[in-house]
Structures are given as C-alpha cells and as structure tokens.
Design a protein around this motif. Structure first.
Motif, PDB file in Angstrom:
ATOM      1  N   LEU A  19      35.357  84.590  33.138  1.00 48.16           N
ATOM      2  CA  LEU A  19      36.644  84.500  32.448  1.00 48.16           C
ATOM      3  C   LEU A  19      37.190  85.897  32.160  1.00 48.16           C
ATOM      4  CD1 LEU A  19      35.948  81.559  29.970  1.00 48.16           C
ATOM      5  CD2 LEU A  19      37.473  81.516  31.959  1.00 48.16           C
ATOM      6  N   ARG A  20      36.317  86.799  31.735  1.00 49.21           N
ATOM      7  CA  ARG A  20      36.737  88.189  31.462  1.00 49.21           C
ATOM      8  C   ARG A  20      37.173  88.881  32.752  1.00 49.21           C
ATOM      9  NH1 ARG A  20      35.626  90.189  26.377  1.00 49.21           N
ATOM     10  NH2 ARG A  20      34.235  88.936  25.085  1.00 49.21           N
ATOM     11  N   ASP A  21      36.367  88.731  33.815  1.00 50.40           N
ATOM     12  CA  ASP A  21      36.685  89.370  35.097  1.00 50.40           C
ATOM     13  C   ASP A  21      38.032  88.897  35.638  1.00 50.40           C
ATOM     14  OD1 ASP A  21      34.276  90.713  34.949  1.00 50.40           O
ATOM     15  OD2 ASP A  21      33.312  89.563  36.566  1.00 50.40           O
ATOM     16  N   MET A  22      38.387  87.660  35.381  1.00 49.89           N
ATOM     17  CA  MET A  22      39.652  87.102  35.869  1.00 49.89           C
ATOM     18  C   MET A  22      40.820  87.430  34.933  1.00 49.89           C
ATOM     19  SD  MET A  22      38.318  83.358  37.156  1.00 49.89           S
ATOM     20  CE  MET A  22      39.938  82.821  37.771  1.00 49.89           C
ATOM     21  N   GLY A  23      40.524  88.115  33.826  1.00 50.53           N
ATOM     22  CA  GLY A  23      41.581  88.457  32.881  1.00 50.53           C
ATOM     23  C   GLY A  23      42.047  87.276  32.055  1.00 50.53           C
ATOM     24  N   LEU A  24      41.188  86.278  31.925  1.00 48.60           N
ATOM     25  CA  LEU A  24      41.554  85.052  31.210  1.00 48.60           C
ATOM     26  C   LEU A  24      40.995  84.993  29.790  1.00 48.60           C
ATOM     27  CD1 LEU A  24      40.940  82.554  34.140  1.00 48.60           C
ATOM     28  CD2 LEU A  24      43.148  83.446  33.336  1.00 48.60           C
ATOM     29  N   TRP A  25      40.180  85.969  29.421  1.00 52.77           N
ATOM     30  CA  TRP A  25      39.560  85.995  28.097  1.00 52.77           C
ATOM     31  C   TRP A  25      40.609  86.395  27.074  1.00 52.77           C
ATOM     32  CZ3 TRP A  25      34.956  84.072  26.899  1.00 52.77           C
ATOM     33  CH2 TRP A  25      34.420  84.340  25.631  1.00 52.77           C
ATOM     34  N   SER A  26      40.677  85.671  25.978  1.00 57.69           N
ATOM     35  CA  SER A  26      41.663  85.966  24.950  1.00 57.69           C
ATOM     36  C   SER A  26      40.995  86.532  23.705  1.00 57.69           C
ATOM     37  CB  SER A  26      42.417  84.684  24.570  1.00 57.69           C
ATOM     38  OG  SER A  26      43.313  84.935  23.511  1.00 57.69           O
ATOM     39  N   GLU A  27      41.603  87.541  23.133  1.00 55.78           N
ATOM     40  CA  GLU A  27      41.106  88.113  21.880  1.00 55.78           C
ATOM     41  C   GLU A  27      41.692  87.380  20.677  1.00 55.78           C
ATOM     42  OE1 GLU A  27      38.629  90.211  21.928  1.00 55.78           O
ATOM     43  OE2 GLU A  27      38.754  90.346  24.114  1.00 55.78           O
ATOM     44  N   ARG A  28      42.681  86.533  20.932  1.00 59.16           N
ATOM     45  CA  ARG A  28      43.356  85.823  19.854  1.00 59.16           C
ATOM     46  C   ARG A  28      42.835  84.379  19.770  1.00 59.16           C
ATOM     47  NH1 ARG A  28      48.121  84.677  21.733  1.00 59.16           N
ATOM     48  NH2 ARG A  28      48.265  82.517  21.137  1.00 59.16           N
ATOM     49  N   THR A  29      42.223  84.051  18.648  1.00 61.52           N
ATOM     50  CA  THR A  29      41.684  82.708  18.449  1.00 61.52           C
ATOM     51  C   THR A  29      42.822  81.737  18.113  1.00 61.52           C
ATOM     52  OG1 THR A  29      39.648  83.667  17.603  1.00 61.52           O
ATOM     53  CG2 THR A  29      40.028  81.345  17.101  1.00 61.52           C
ATOM     54  N   PRO A  30      42.834  80.578  18.753  1.00 62.43           N
ATOM     55  CA  PRO A  30      43.850  79.578  18.411  1.00 62.43           C
ATOM     56  C   PRO A  30      43.717  79.130  16.954  1.00 62.43           C
ATOM     57  CG  PRO A  30      42.771  79.034  20.480  1.00 62.43           C
ATOM     58  CD  PRO A  30      42.006  80.163  19.862  1.00 62.43           C
ATOM     59  N   SER A  31      44.758  78.515  16.442  1.00 62.44           N
ATOM     60  CA  SER A  31      44.755  78.053  15.047  1.00 62.44           C
ATOM     61  C   SER A  31      43.678  77.000  14.837  1.00 62.44           C
ATOM     62  CB  SER A  31      46.120  77.454  14.693  1.00 62.44           C
ATOM     63  OG  SER A  31      46.281  76.214  15.362  1.00 62.44           O
ATOM     64  N   PRO A  32      43.207  76.835  13.593  1.00 60.05           N
ATOM     65  CA  PRO A  32      42.233  75.777  13.299  1.00 60.05           C
ATOM     66  C   PRO A  32      42.755  74.399  13.701  1.00 60.05           C
ATOM     67  CG  PRO A  32      42.370  77.302  11.456  1.00 60.05           C
ATOM     68  CD  PRO A  32      43.462  77.684  12.424  1.00 60.05           C
ATOM     69  N   GLU A  33      44.049  74.184  13.552  1.00 64.81           N
ATOM     70  CA  GLU A  33      44.642  72.889  13.938  1.00 64.81           C
ATOM     71  C   GLU A  33      44.505  72.667  15.446  1.00 64.81           C
ATOM     72  OE1 GLU A  33      46.023  74.364  10.214  1.00 64.81           O
ATOM     73  OE2 GLU A  33      46.463  75.264  12.163  1.00 64.81           O
ATOM     74  N   ALA A  34      44.771  73.716  16.224  1.00 62.31           N
ATOM     75  CA  ALA A  34      44.655  73.595  17.682  1.00 62.31           C
ATOM     76  C   ALA A  34      43.212  73.316  18.089  1.00 62.31           C
ATOM     77  CB  ALA A  34      45.160  74.871  18.356  1.00 62.31           C
ATOM     78  N   LEU A  35      42.270  73.949  17.405  1.00 59.96           N
ATOM     79  CA  LEU A  35      40.851  73.757  17.728  1.00 59.96           C
ATOM     80  C   LEU A  35      40.333  72.399  17.277  1.00 59.96           C
ATOM     81  CD1 LEU A  35      39.546  77.317  16.820  1.00 59.96           C
ATOM     82  CD2 LEU A  35      39.904  76.377  19.108  1.00 59.96           C
ATOM     83  N   ALA A  36      41.046  71.740  16.393  1.00 60.03           N
ATOM     84  CA  ALA A  36      40.600  70.449  15.850  1.00 60.03           C
ATOM     85  C   ALA A  36      41.098  69.260  16.670  1.00 60.03           C
ATOM     86  CB  ALA A  36      41.063  70.309  14.402  1.00 60.03           C
ATOM     87  N   SER A  37      41.695  69.502  17.796  1.00 57.64           N
ATOM     88  CA  SER A  37      42.214  68.425  18.638  1.00 57.64           C
ATOM     89  C   SER A  37      41.124  67.403  18.953  1.00 57.64           C
ATOM     90  CB  SER A  37      42.752  68.993  19.948  1.00 57.64           C
ATOM     91  OG  SER A  37      43.043  67.950  20.853  1.00 57.64           O
ATOM     92  N   SER A  38      41.509  66.158  19.009  1.00 52.37           N
ATOM     93  CA  SER A  38      40.547  65.107  19.366  1.00 52.37           C
ATOM     94  C   SER A  38      40.752  64.643  20.814  1.00 52.37           C
ATOM     95  CB  SER A  38      40.671  63.921  18.408  1.00 52.37           C
ATOM     96  OG  SER A  38      41.978  63.374  18.507  1.00 52.37           O
ATOM     97  N   GLN A  39      41.698  65.241  21.502  1.00 54.44           N
ATOM     98  CA  GLN A  39      41.963  64.881  22.898  1.00 54.44           C
ATOM     99  C   GLN A  39      40.927  65.510  23.828  1.00 54.44           C
ATOM    100  OE1 GLN A  39      44.592  62.858  24.066  1.00 54.44           O
ATOM    101  NE2 GLN A  39      44.660  62.401  21.877  1.00 54.44           N
ATOM    102  N   PRO A  40      40.624  64.861  24.949  1.00 46.93           N
ATOM    103  CA  PRO A  40      39.718  65.475  25.918  1.00 46.93           C
ATOM    104  C   PRO A  40      40.241  66.850  26.336  1.00 46.93           C
ATOM    105  CG  PRO A  40      40.148  63.196  26.507  1.00 46.93           C
ATOM    106  CD  PRO A  40      41.080  63.549  25.375  1.00 46.93           C
ATOM    107  N   PHE A  41      39.371  67.826  26.353  1.00 45.36           N
ATOM    108  CA  PHE A  41      39.716  69.200  26.712  1.00 45.36           C
ATOM    109  C   PHE A  41      40.821  69.781  25.822  1.00 45.36           C
ATOM    110  CE2 PHE A  41      38.291  67.153  30.693  1.00 45.36           C
ATOM    111  CZ  PHE A  41      37.154  67.898  30.919  1.00 45.36           C
ATOM    112  N   ALA A  42      41.091  69.146  24.679  1.00 45.19           N
ATOM    113  CA  ALA A  42      42.146  69.584  23.752  1.00 45.19           C
ATOM    114  C   ALA A  42      43.462  69.797  24.494  1.00 45.19           C
ATOM    115  CB  ALA A  42      41.717  70.841  23.002  1.00 45.19           C
ATOM    116  N   VAL A  43      43.766  68.905  25.431  1.00 47.00           N
ATOM    117  CA  VAL A  43      44.946  69.067  26.283  1.00 47.00           C
ATOM    118  C   VAL A  43      46.261  69.109  25.504  1.00 47.00           C
ATOM    119  CG1 VAL A  43      43.889  68.074  28.351  1.00 47.00           C
ATOM    120  CG2 VAL A  43      45.141  66.590  26.769  1.00 47.00           C
TER     121      VAL A  43
END
Length: 117
Positions: A19-43
C-alpha cells in the motif's frame, strides 16, 4: 504464537508495504463514525483501500498480537481486482499479497495428530 500467526504477521507487513509502495497509504485516519460502518468493507463510508488500512490491517494485527483465533475463510483478493479494474495503476503485487492472505486464512488448519506406534 502459532506458525499460522507468524505467517499472517509477515503477510500483513507485505500488505502495508505494498500500500505504501503504491502511494495508497494515508496518514489521515478517517472519522470514528466512518470507521464504525456496519456495511461490508465499510462501502458506505470508506474507500476499499481505507478499509484495508484502517479496519482489516489493525484487526488482523490485533489477532496476531494476542494469538487470537484467526478467521477460517477469507476472500478479499477479488475485491482488490474489482476495485482496481478501471484504475490506471498496476495492482498485481497488491493482489498477490491479498491472495496469499486469503489462502493462508482459508486453508485448513494443520493439526499434528499423534500416531500410535
């Protein structure tokens, strides 16, 4: 820690590296609400890559760290393929790492049976 846990730890490191090599790693953590999704893959709240970084990796790493039971089935590599299908970057290495994790978690657990002599 079992050999299976050690193998998973190695693969999780490879997943993060990819993920880092592809430049896809994020230093910014999503909000607690976004991380609390109950959908598959938090889509509904995260991209697939965010889900890998902020939900899948930490949960699997936590299981490794405490030698918790590991999932007995995993099929995330097809999601890698689907997510990157219409994108210009080459995700083959990421797919390979995720396929290795899928195979590791989905293969039968080897047990050592004692054969009477």
């Amino acid at each position: 820690m079992t050999e299976r846990h050690r193998e998973l730890a190695r693969e999780l490191c490879q997943l993060e590296k990819q993920l880092r090599d592809m430049g896809l790693w994020s230093e910014r953590t999503p909000s607690p609400e976004a991380l609390a999704s109950s959908q598959p893959f938090a889509v509904d709240t995260l991209t697939f890559v965010e889900w890998l970084q902020f939900i899948f990796l930490p949960r699997m790493q936590q299981r490794v760290d405490v030698s918790a039971p590991l999932p007995t089935a995993c099929a995330i590599a097809p999601m890698v393929e689907e997510y990157f299908r219409d994108q210009s970057c080459d995700a083959s290495a990421l797919y390979s790492v995720m396929a290795a994790i899928d195979q590791l978690l989905s293969s039968p657990v080897k047990t050592h049976s004692h054969q009477p002599g």
